[in-house]
Structures are given as C-alpha cells and as structure tokens.
Design a protein around this motif. Structure first.
Motif, PDB file in Angstrom:
ATOM      1  N   ARG A  43       3.937   7.172  11.439  1.00 47.30           N
ATOM      2  CA  ARG A  43       3.030   8.111  10.614  1.00 47.30           C
ATOM      3  C   ARG A  43       3.357   7.898   8.986  1.00 47.30           C
ATOM      4  NH1 ARG A  43       3.486  13.031   7.841  1.00 47.30           N
ATOM      5  NH2 ARG A  43       1.583  14.335   8.139  1.00 47.30           N
ATOM      6  N   ILE A  44       2.374   8.069   8.151  1.00 47.51           N
ATOM      7  CA  ILE A  44       2.413   7.764   6.839  1.00 47.51           C
ATOM      8  C   ILE A  44       2.411   9.103   6.171  1.00 47.51           C
ATOM      9  CG2 ILE A  44       1.299   6.820   4.417  1.00 47.51           C
ATOM     10  CD1 ILE A  44      -0.201   4.692   6.245  1.00 47.51           C
ATOM     11  N   GLY A  63       7.029  -5.878   4.810  1.00 46.40           N
ATOM     12  CA  GLY A  63       6.616  -5.272   3.365  1.00 46.40           C
ATOM     13  C   GLY A  63       5.689  -4.308   3.389  1.00 46.40           C
ATOM     14  N   LYS A  64       5.024  -3.897   2.116  1.00 45.18           N
ATOM     15  CA  LYS A  64       4.187  -2.905   1.975  1.00 45.18           C
ATOM     16  C   LYS A  64       2.832  -3.238   1.506  1.00 45.18           C
ATOM     17  CE  LYS A  64       7.393   0.582   2.086  1.00 45.18           C
ATOM     18  NZ  LYS A  64       7.190   1.803   3.076  1.00 45.18           N
ATOM     19  N   PRO A  65       1.842  -2.643   2.240  1.00 41.05           N
ATOM     20  CA  PRO A  65       0.601  -3.000   1.747  1.00 41.05           C
ATOM     21  C   PRO A  65       0.095  -2.239   0.595  1.00 41.05           C
ATOM     22  CG  PRO A  65       0.382  -1.364   3.499  1.00 41.05           C
ATOM     23  CD  PRO A  65       1.878  -1.676   2.989  1.00 41.05           C
ATOM     24  N   ASP A  66      -1.172  -2.551   0.069  1.00 42.67           N
ATOM     25  CA  ASP A  66      -1.739  -1.750  -1.032  1.00 42.67           C
ATOM     26  C   ASP A  66      -1.720  -0.261  -0.513  1.00 42.67           C
ATOM     27  OD1 ASP A  66      -2.068  -3.821  -2.802  1.00 42.67           O
ATOM     28  OD2 ASP A  66      -4.095  -4.123  -2.204  1.00 42.67           O
ATOM     29  N   LEU A  79       1.270  -6.543  12.056  1.00 43.34           N
ATOM     30  CA  LEU A  79       0.513  -5.588  12.082  1.00 43.34           C
ATOM     31  C   LEU A  79       0.623  -4.794  10.913  1.00 43.34           C
ATOM     32  CD1 LEU A  79      -0.952  -2.779  13.456  1.00 43.34           C
ATOM     33  CD2 LEU A  79       1.326  -2.213  14.172  1.00 43.34           C
ATOM     34  N   THR A  80      -0.454  -4.153  10.239  1.00 42.65           N
ATOM     35  CA  THR A  80      -0.547  -3.595   8.905  1.00 42.65           C
ATOM     36  C   THR A  80      -0.946  -2.147   9.154  1.00 42.65           C
ATOM     37  OG1 THR A  80      -0.573  -5.445   7.415  1.00 42.65           O
ATOM     38  CG2 THR A  80      -0.981  -3.323   6.518  1.00 42.65           C
ATOM     39  N   VAL A  81      -0.230  -0.952   8.998  1.00 42.45           N
ATOM     40  CA  VAL A  81      -0.900   0.262   8.840  1.00 42.45           C
ATOM     41  C   VAL A  81      -0.695   0.704   7.342  1.00 42.45           C
ATOM     42  CG1 VAL A  81      -0.455   2.669   9.824  1.00 42.45           C
ATOM     43  CG2 VAL A  81       0.636   0.591  11.236  1.00 42.45           C
ATOM     44  N   GLN A  82      -2.029   1.080   7.139  1.00 44.21           N
ATOM     45  CA  GLN A  82      -2.317   1.374   5.520  1.00 44.21           C
ATOM     46  C   GLN A  82      -3.338   2.547   5.279  1.00 44.21           C
ATOM     47  OE1 GLN A  82      -4.873  -2.093   4.264  1.00 44.21           O
ATOM     48  NE2 GLN A  82      -4.091  -1.809   2.153  1.00 44.21           N
ATOM     49  N   ALA A  83      -3.104   3.381   4.355  1.00 42.74           N
ATOM     50  CA  ALA A  83      -3.917   4.256   3.969  1.00 42.74           C
ATOM     51  C   ALA A  83      -4.189   4.041   2.304  1.00 42.74           C
ATOM     52  CB  ALA A  83      -3.321   5.934   4.276  1.00 42.74           C
TER      53      ALA A  83
END
Length: 152
Positions: free
Chosen positions: A28-29, A48-51, A66-70
């Motif tokens: 969860r973000i 790492g961290k996405p935008d 896998l990238t989970v991003q908002a």
C-alpha cells in the motif's frame, strides 16, 4: 522420447504451480491509498523509487521487475495520459477505458506490462517487466497483480 516429454510437462506444471503458490502480500502507498497484491517471494528486492509515490521491486536474479506507482491526477483522460507517456511503437495489447488503461508489448526479450487506474486525485499504476521466454509462468502472476490494483 516419451520420458523426456513427460519430464518437460512435469517441470512446466511444477513451475506454474509454484508461481501460484508464492507468498503474496498487500503493498500500500500511504500517500495515495494505492494498494496491490504482490508476490513478495518473487519480487524480493527493493529497486528504488519511481516518480511520484511508490516502490520498485525486482527478483533476486534481476530477470524481472515490478513498479507500484501513484502520481497526481492532472485531469487527463486515460487515453491522453497514455499518449503523453510516449509508449513505444508496436504495442501488442492495448485497452483504454474512461477509468483505466492497460498496455503490453515486447522490448529486448522482455514483456512489459503497464496498467493504470484513474481516481479523482491519483493515477495508480503497476508496471511489470519479465522474460518473454517465461510468459506462461508469469501469466497468472501478472493477472493477479493487475486485477488487485485499487485505491482507498
């Protein structure tokens, strides 16, 4: 020859059963309320961290990620948001609705899969890259991740 075929079938069955029996957890973000089920035993390393908000994960051998991003929703409809991301040409699968999009294709022996769901405040996305040669083994994993993507 029959023995070799039986061994191959048994190995394929074991590998796809193994993908389904993996340890899943809910990621969860907090900032955006984005939530998604991820196979923590497959994507076991932070990458790492996405935008925006979220986290990137990868397999221990680096073959998949896998990238989970908002990101904040700037009021763009899904089709326009996708177009502004300049996806590569040759998209194999694309579905765009008023509330989400899904695109997938192949680039350098990897399948890339992106799904973004749109809410009033955020665009909630999962981006997955995995080897083309392992497509069948990944189908169930990708489907479960994609279908579990949501927001509070």
């Amino acid at each position: 020859m029959k023995t070799t075929a039986a061994v191959v079938i048994a190995l394929l069955a074991a590998s796809s059963a193994g993908a389904q029996a993996e340890s899943w957890t809910n990621y969860r973000i907090p900032e955006s309320g984005t939530s998604v089920e991820i196979p923590a035993s497959i994507f076991s390393e932070l990458a790492g961290k996405p935008d925006g908000y979220g986290q990137q994960f990868r397999t221990s051998d680096g073959r998949a990620d896998l990238t989970v991003q908002a990101v904040p929703n700037q009021g763009l409809p899904p089709a326009e948001f996708l177009a502004r991301k300049n996806p590569p040409s040759g998209i194999v699968y694309q579905r765009v609705t008023p509330s989400f999009f899904v695109v997938s294709s192949i680039k350098r022996d990897k399948i890339w899969y992106d799904r973004c769901n749109f809410s009033q405040r955020y665009v909630h996305c999962v981006l997955i890259n995995y080897p083309v040669a392992e497509k069948r083994q990944w189908d169930g994993v990708v489907t479960r991740i994609s279908h579990s993507l949501g927001a509070d």
